[in-house]
Design an enzyme around this catalytic site. Structure first.
Site, PDB file in Angstrom:
ATOM      1  N   GLY A 266       0.816  -1.222   0.000  1.00 50.87           N
ATOM      2  CA  GLY A 266       0.000   0.000   0.000  1.00 50.87           C
ATOM      3  C   GLY A 266       0.845   1.265   0.000  1.00 50.87           C
ATOM      4  O   GLY A 266       0.639   2.175  -0.809  1.00 50.87           O
ATOM      5  N   ARG A 267       1.835   1.334   0.903  1.00 50.33           N
ATOM      6  CA  ARG A 267       2.605   2.578   1.018  1.00 50.33           C
ATOM      7  C   ARG A 267       3.640   2.743  -0.090  1.00 50.33           C
ATOM      8  O   ARG A 267       4.351   3.751  -0.127  1.00 50.33           O
ATOM      9  CB  ARG A 267       3.235   2.688   2.405  1.00 50.33           C
ATOM     10  CG  ARG A 267       4.101   1.521   2.813  1.00 50.33           C
ATOM     11  CD  ARG A 267       4.462   1.603   4.298  1.00 50.33           C
ATOM     12  NE  ARG A 267       5.125   0.391   4.782  1.00 50.33           N
ATOM     13  CZ  ARG A 267       4.487  -0.710   5.174  1.00 50.33           C
ATOM     14  NH1 ARG A 267       3.184  -0.770   5.105  1.00 50.33           N
ATOM     15  NH2 ARG A 267       5.148  -1.755   5.614  1.00 50.33           N
TER      16      ARG A 267
HETATM   17  C1  G6Q Z   1       0.200   0.627   3.588  1.00 52.48           C
HETATM   18  C2  G6Q Z   1      -0.868   0.067   4.350  1.00 52.48           C
HETATM   19  C3  G6Q Z   1      -2.099   0.914   4.490  1.00 52.48           C
HETATM   20  C4  G6Q Z   1      -3.091   0.782   3.345  1.00 52.48           C
HETATM   21  C5  G6Q Z   1      -4.438   1.354   3.788  1.00 52.48           C
HETATM   22  C6  G6Q Z   1      -5.474   1.297   2.714  1.00 52.48           C
HETATM   23  O1  G6Q Z   1       1.220   0.051   3.313  1.00 52.48           O
HETATM   24  O2  G6Q Z   1      -1.133  -1.198   3.844  1.00 52.48           O
HETATM   25  O3  G6Q Z   1      -1.822   2.275   4.685  1.00 52.48           O
HETATM   26  O4  G6Q Z   1      -2.615   1.410   2.206  1.00 52.48           O
HETATM   27  O5  G6Q Z   1      -4.871   0.662   4.924  1.00 52.48           O
HETATM   28  O6  G6Q Z   1      -5.695  -0.012   2.301  1.00 52.48           O
HETATM   29  P1  G6Q Z   1      -6.522  -0.324   1.019  1.00 52.48           P
HETATM   30  O7  G6Q Z   1      -5.830   0.233  -0.158  1.00 52.48           O
HETATM   31  O8  G6Q Z   1      -6.640  -1.808   0.945  1.00 52.48           O
HETATM   32  O9  G6Q Z   1      -7.868   0.339   1.205  1.00 52.48           O
END
Ligand code: G6Q
Length: 545
Positions: A266-267
C-alpha cells in the site's frame, strides 16, 4: 547472528566512544575539503552530508556493518522479485511499476511487465478521455472535478505528489482527496461540487477498508440522490484495486477498474494504478516522468557501490544517529511549500515500515528500530519548532530539501534559499558564549546585562543535517526523491533485521473498533472492557442522547 553481537556493530560503538562529542565546527576546520568529500550527486540532485557528526572512519565502519548484514544480497533479492515480505509471503516489487525498457521482471516464474504496461496504457487512454471531454458524466457533461477516495497508502502518495507538482497541473480538472472516515471530510469536499460533473475514484487495494468503503457509499448516495439513476454509477465511479469481485459488488463496471497486484505494498503504491488521481491532476506524461525519475534512482541504488550510493548513505547515517548517538527522531524540512505533505508521506513510509520489534527470524530486537519522522516546510518551521532544534537538549538530525529554481516568483525564492542555507549552517556552527558576549559588547550592552543574557544567547550547535539540493523539483526529480527515501528505509530495515513490508501493528485497533461500534450504536456495554474505555463509552452515550 544478533545485530548487536556483530563485531562490525561493536566496532561502531567503540568508534563513537573515541570520537565522542567532536564538534562539527572542528571537523570543518580540520578539513578544507570536507564538502567535496562528503557530497554525492545523482542527475539534478546534490546530497550534501558534510554537516554530519562523522569522520571518514565512521562511514567505513557503517559500510562494513551494511556488508555484514548482507545488504547487497537483499537489494538483489528485492529487485529479483523474491518473496522478501516473509510474513505475508509476497514479493516487494514497486520497482517493477516504474521499470523501463524491455527486460522482464519475474514473479513466481511470470513476467509481470506486460500487465504493468497494459494498465499504464489503460490509464493513459482514460486520462486522455477525461481531459478531452470525451468521457462524460451521466447527463452528458464533461468532468470538472475528480474525488479520490482512499486512505493510508491509497491516499498519502497521491495527495503528496499532486500537491508537490501543482505548478504543472491540468488547469481544467480539479482533483480532491477524501480519506478520513470523519464525515467532515467528505461532506465539506462534496459541498462545493456538482454531481453531474464529478468523477469518483475509489482507491483501495483490498476494497474492504472500512473508511474508504464508508466514504465510497456516501459518495454513491450523494450522486444517486442528485442523478436518480443507478446506471449513473458507471459514468461517475472508477476503481483502483486488486479485488475485482468486491469492485463489481459495489456496482463498478470491471471495465472501469484499474488493476494492480499483491506484490505492490500500500505505502509503495503511488507508482501503480493508485496514481490515477496524479495522472488526472497532472497529465499522463508527467506521471510517466515521475516513474522515470524513480527508475533512474532504482538503477543508481542497485548498481552503485556503497561508497557513492545515495540511499545507502542516508540509511547508514540514520543508523549512526539512532543506534549509536541516541537520536530518536528525524526531521524532514522541505523548503518548498508544495512539499507540505512530504513529511506526512514519509511518516507512513518510514514508521509503518520500520516501526517493528519482531525480527525476521522470529525473535525480538535488542536495539532501536524506526525513528519518529516529523516535519513541516521551511520557512514556517523556523517560526515554530526550530527553537528546540537550536537550543533544546535533544539530538535531532534534519533533512533539508530545496530546489535551486522553481516556477514561482524569483524574489521569494531568493529569500527561501537564503533561509534554508542559513538554518543548516546555524544548526551546525551554533554560537559560543564568548561569541554571544562579543556581539552584545559590540551592541554596547552593560557588563551585568551581558552576563545575564549570555547563556540565553548561546547555541551549542553540532546539530547534524543533510541538504538535498535539487536543480529543479519537477516530476522526474520528485520520482527520484521518493525512491531515494523508499530505498533508504529498505536498507535500514535490512540492518535492523525487521520485515519492512507488513503492518500487523495496525490490526489490533481495527479489531477493537469492530467490537466497540455496536456499543457506540447502543448495544449493552461489554463487561470485559477496561475501566477507561467503559467510562468514556458511558459519557459518550449520555452526550449523544
Ligand atoms: C500501507 C498500508 C495501508 C493501506 C491502507 C489502505 O502500506 O497497507 O496504509 O494502504 O490501509 O488499504 P486499502 O488500499 O486496501 O484500502
Amino acid at each position: 547472528m544478533q545485530l548487536n553481537q556483530l563485531p562490525e556493530w561493536q566496532a561502531l560503538g567503540e568508534h563513537r566512544d573515541e570520537i565522542g562529542e567532536r564538534h562539527l565546527r572542528e571537523l570543518f576546520a580540520a578539513d578544507p575539503e570536507r564538502f567535496e568529500r562528503l557530497t554525492l550527486r545523482h542527475e539534478g540532485l546534490l546530497l550534501d552530508f558534510s554537516k554530519n557528526r562523522i569522520e571518514a572512519r565512521t562511514l567505513e565502519l557503517l559500510r562494513n556493518l551494511a556488508r555484514a548484514c548482507d545488504l547487497e544480497t537483499w537489494i538483489e533479492r528485492m529487485f529479483a522479485g523474491e518473496p522478501i515480505n516473509t510474513t505475508e509471503g509476497r514479493a516487494v516489487l514497486h520497482t517493477a511499476l516504474r521499470h523501463r525498457g524491455d527486460t522482464p521482471v519475474m514473479v513466481d516464474g511470470v513476467d509481470v511487465m506486460p500487465a504493468v504496461r497494459e494498465v499504464l496504457d489503460k490509464m493513459r487512454a482514460f486520462v486522455a478521455a477525461v481531459h478531452s471531454g470525451e468521457w462524460r458524466g451521466h447527463g452528458g457533461q464533461p468532468i470538472t472535478d475528480v474525488v479520490n477516495i482512499g486512505i493510508g497508502g491509497s491516499d498519502l502518495g497521491p495527495v503528496m505528489v499532486s500537491e508537490a507538482l501543482k505548478a504543472y497541473r491540468h488547469r481544467e480538472i480539479r482533483v480532491h482527496f477524501v480519506s478520513n472516515v470523519d464525515g467532515a471530510h467528505i461532506d465539506e469536499t462534496l459541498a462545493g461540487l456538482d454531481p453531474a460533473t464529478t468523477l469518483f475514484i475509489v482507491a483501495s487495494k483490498t476494497f474492504t477498508t472500512q473508511e474508504t468503503m464508508t466514504n465510497a457509499h456516501s459518495a454513491r448516495h450523494w450522486l444517486l440522490a442528485a442523478l436518480g439513476d443507478e446506471s449513473a454509477v458507471a459514468r461517475h465511479f472508477v476503481a483502483l484495486s486488486t479485488n475485482q469481485g468486491a469492485v463489481e459488488s459495489f456496482g463498478i463496471d470491471p471495465a472501469n477498474m484499474f488493476e494492480f497486484w499483491d506484490w505492490v505494498g500500500g505505502r509503495y503504491s503511488l507508482w501503480s494504478a493508485i496514481g490515477l488521481s496524479i495522472a488526472l491532476a497532472l497529465g499522463m506524461d508527467e506521471f510517466e516522468r515521475l516513474l522515470e525519475g524513480a527508475a533512474a534512482m532504482d538503477a543508481h541504488f542497485r548498481e552503485t557501490p556503497f561508497e557513492s550510493n545515495l540511499p545507502v548513505t542516508l540509511a547508514l547515517l540514520g543508523i549512526w544517529y539512532h543506534n549509536f548517538l541516541g537520536a530518536e527522531t528525524q526531521a524532514i524540512v522541505p523548503y518548498a511549500q508544495n512539499l507540505h505533505r512530504l513529511p506526512a508521506y514519509l511518516q507512513q513510509a518510514d514508521m509503518e515500515s520500520n516501526g517493528k520489534t519482531a525480527t525476521r527470524d522470529g525473535g525480538f530486537v535488542a536495539w532501536d528500530t524506526g525513528p519518529v519522522i516529523w516535519g513541516e516546510p521551511g520557512t514556517n518551521g523556523q517560526h515554530a519548532f526550530f527553537q528546540l532544534l537550536h537550543q533544546g537538549t535533544r539530538l535531532i538530525p534534519v533533512d533539508f530539501i530545496v530546489a535551486a529554481r522553481t516556477p514561482y516568483s524569483g524574489e521569494h525564492h531568493e529569500l527561501l534559499l537564503a533561509n534554508c542555507l542559513a538554518q543548516s549552517a546555524a544548526l551546525m556552527r551554533g554560537k559560543t558564549t564568548d561569541e554571544a558576549r562579543a556581539e552584545m559588547q559590540a551592541q554596547g550592552l552593560a557588563a551585568d546585562e551581558i552576563e545575564r543574557l549570555a547563556p540565553h544567547k548561546t547555541y551549542r550547535g553540532n546539530q547534524p543535517s543533510n541538504t538535498l539540493l535539487f536543480e529543479v523539483l519537477d516530476a522526474r526529480a520528485l520520482g527520484g526523491l521518493i525512491a531515494l527515501y523508499e530505498h533508504k528505509i529498505f536498507c535500514q530495515g535490512i540492518v535492523w533485521q525487521v520485515c519492512s513490508f507488513d503492518q500487523w501493528g495496525v490490526e489490533l485497533g481495527k479489531q477493537l473498533a469492530g467490537r466497540l461500534l455496536p456499543q457506540i450504536r447502543g448495544a449493552a456495554p461489554d463487561a470485559s472492557l477496561d475501566a477507561s474505555s467503559a467510562g468514556l463509552l458511558a459519557q459518550l452515550k449520555t452526550w449523544r442522547k
